[in-house]
Write an enzyme that holds these catalytic residues in place. Structure first.
Site, mmCIF file in Angstrom:
data_model
loop_
_atom_site.group_PDB
_atom_site.id
_atom_site.type_symbol
_atom_site.label_atom_id
_atom_site.label_comp_id
_atom_site.label_asym_id
_atom_site.label_seq_id
_atom_site.Cartn_x
_atom_site.Cartn_y
_atom_site.Cartn_z
ATOM 1 N N PHE A 1 11.867 21.073 -1.447
ATOM 2 C CA PHE A 1 10.495 20.544 -1.358
ATOM 3 C C PHE A 1 9.831 20.897 -0.028
ATOM 4 C CE2 PHE A 1 9.269 16.964 1.327
ATOM 5 C CZ PHE A 1 10.454 16.680 1.989
ATOM 6 N N LYS A 2 10.633 21.263 0.968
ATOM 7 C CA LYS A 2 10.088 21.655 2.268
ATOM 8 C C LYS A 2 9.082 22.808 2.150
ATOM 9 C CE LYS A 2 13.183 19.215 4.917
ATOM 10 N NZ LYS A 2 13.928 18.452 3.920
ATOM 11 N N ASP A 3 9.206 23.602 1.083
ATOM 12 C CA ASP A 3 8.290 24.736 0.901
ATOM 13 C C ASP A 3 6.828 24.292 0.826
ATOM 14 O OD1 ASP A 3 10.142 26.866 0.822
ATOM 15 O OD2 ASP A 3 10.601 26.468 -1.280
ATOM 16 N N ARG B 1 2.428 19.856 8.835
ATOM 17 C CA ARG B 1 3.384 20.001 7.746
ATOM 18 C C ARG B 1 3.320 18.789 6.815
ATOM 19 N NH1 ARG B 1 9.836 20.189 8.251
ATOM 20 N NH2 ARG B 1 10.122 19.166 6.242
#
Ligand SMILES: *Cc1c(COP(=O)(O)O)cnc(C)c1O
Length: 496
Positions: free
Chosen positions: A111-113, A229
């Site tokens: 999910f960091k993408d 982010r």
């Protein structure tokens, strides 16, 4: 103009979203926050037919007021138009009586993408013509690769990733070692993740180094302490809700619950931002693994990290200091930055702090917290696969277990479970859980799991075994600063 952001530890600080993103975090260690989120009310009525990208535009324009519409539109297009394996970006899948929000369809299957495809695009639009920025990232596995994919080949930037030698999975290590691009630097360090993280912090705080780098070269962070982010993650909460409306599972305005597997508290905090901006949410269910510092906090109001650190089946959540929790304390104390600072000073000096009964009650009004052990993770993966035919990764399984615990008291509110990684990323635990087998290596596990379940392997993970290894550095912890200086030289001074 447009100095909308402040620091959690000092409300005198005022800066623009662009400066907040460029800097990463405040000099006093505080995190940047947008103080009055409820003023940014999003009108859901007008959004029912919107694509993910259109929803992103609505949310980002509110939270990033000093970016122009064109800057936001081109950033969104670059981040999401080509790099995800589904046009929906974050599809919502119905399983049994709940819904899974799949956040793992990006280029690295974590999910960091979602945040890390966007952050580099924002960073690019923040830098002045002759600015250059070296991104430093300490990773326990997922953040590193996602950050590398986001920043690779991006002009005026370079990225250095530090990971613990022998401390990440084989798949994760190969993902990093095979990264191409003209500005990517990766090294293992002889130490654990905490060593990597604390040395990166030391490098950030070294004033001499800042001078040595000169006026045009700066360092910044790709961890979720960077607001650039976090903000992109607010989008999928709105998108998930609108998908439920579209699927006629709920009516517009009806409240839902979100369950979020949690480490650094970034993902779930993005959900809280969405709620403050008008999304109808009843509760956020915060799910930890056996490193259950947060669960204990929710029971007692005492945050205490002085307990043994455990390595679990859900390694991306093996964490004792949930950095973004500081941001929640800021909001729940009505922006009392002196109070937040005193709590953070306690955490630094004693490893613990206690909040007032009132603040604890405030937090409990929006959040429920629980945890799952490794045995519960493995049982969950097996049960859900056998009963519902849905294959989960271990982090998602942590969420599932805690979601079911919570539902004992609230069975009727529609429930969305965030799924944070592809099961193929943590293939060892998944095969052990559903096939009851320990294969010799992860490559074999991946093939056997595919044969057993018929679920496609994401292409980035399938091909990682065959790509050339491009990075194999291993350095001592004490050499990290020297490494950064060398890489700054290689990337920014030699090339011109
Ligand atoms: C990073 C990560 C988490 C935790 O997210 P936070 O934003 O740190 O709370 C959960 N699952 C996976 C797979 C992750 O990579």
């Amino acid at each position: 103009m447009n100095k909308n952001y402040t620091s959690t530890r000092n409300k005198q600080i005022k800066l623009s979203a662009k400066d907040a993103i460029k800097k990463g975090f405040a000099d006093d260690g505080g995190l940047f926050v947008y103080p009055e989120l409820s003023r940014l009310n999003v009108d859901l009525n007008s959004m029912e037919e919107m694509s993910y990208q259109q929803i992103a535009k609505v949310v980002l324009e509110k939270l990033l007021p000093d970016f122009s519409t064109a800057e936001i539109e081109t950033s969104i297009a670059s981040a999401y138009d080509h790099s995800f394996d589904t046009a929906k970006i974050t599809p919502l899948v119905k399983v049994n009586n709940f819904h899974v929000l799949e956040l793992f369809h990006g280029p690295t299957s974590a999910f960091k993408d979602i945040g890390l495809q966007m952050l580099p695009q924002l960073m690019k639009r923040v830098l002045k013509k002759d600015n250059k920025v070296m991104i430093l990232t300490a990773t326990s596995g997922d953040t590193g690769k996602a950050a590398l994919e986001g920043f690779k080949n991006l002009d005026q930037t370079a990225i250095t990733v530090f990971y613990p030698h022998n401390g990440v999975s084989k798949v994760q290590q190969l993902q990093m070692e095979t990264t191409d691009g003209n500005n990517t630097e990766i090294t293992a360090i002889k130490g654990n993740f905490d060593d990597a993280q604390s040395n990166v912090k030391k490098i950030f705080n070294n004033q001499n180094l800042e001078q040595q780098l000169g006026d045009n070269i700066s360092l910044s962070s790709a961890n979720s302490i960077n607001i650039g982010r976090l903000i992109p993650q607010v989008v999928y909460y709105f998108d998930a809700y609108l998908q439920l409306v579209k699927q006629q599972e709920i009516k517009l305005g009806e409240k839902v619950n979100f369950t979020v597997p949690t480490g650094n508290f970034g993902d779930v905090l993005a959900g809280y931002y969405a709620k403050q901006m008008g999304l109808p949410v009843n509760k956020f269910i915060v799910a930890s693994n056996a490193n259950n510092v947060l669960t204990k906090f929710f029971e007692t109001g005492i945050y205490n990290r002085n307990i043994p650190f455990l390595q679990t089946d859900a390694p991306s959540m093996d964490i004792q200091i949930s950095s973004n929790f500081e941001r929640l304390l800021y909001y729940k104390s009505n922006g009392d930055t002196e109070y937040v600072k005193s709590l953070m000073d306690d955490l630094e000096s004693k490893g613990s702090y206690q909040v007032s009964a009132e603040i604890l009650k405030n937090i409990q009004a929006d959040f429920f917290c629980g945890f799952a052990t490794d045995v519960e993770i493995e049982t969950t993966i097996n049960d859900v696969y056998k009963k519902d035919g849905y294959l989960m990764d271990p982090h998602t399984a942590v969420g599932y277990k805690v979601m079911r615990d919570y539902q004992a008291n609230d069975p009727d509110t529609p429930s969305i479970l965030l799924s944070t990684a592809s099961p193929y990323k943590f293939v060892h635990v998944v095969t052990k859980s559903i096939m009851d087998e320990n294969f010799a290596d992860d490559h074999l596990s991946m093939k056997r799991l595919q044969e057993f379940t018929n679920q496609p392997i994401p292409s980035n993970l399938a091909k990682v075994w065959d790509l050339p290894i491009l990075h194999q550095d291993v350095i001592a912890q004490d050499d990290m600063e020297k490494y950064v200086l060398e890489k700054v030289e290689d990337n920014f001074n030699d090339k011109n």
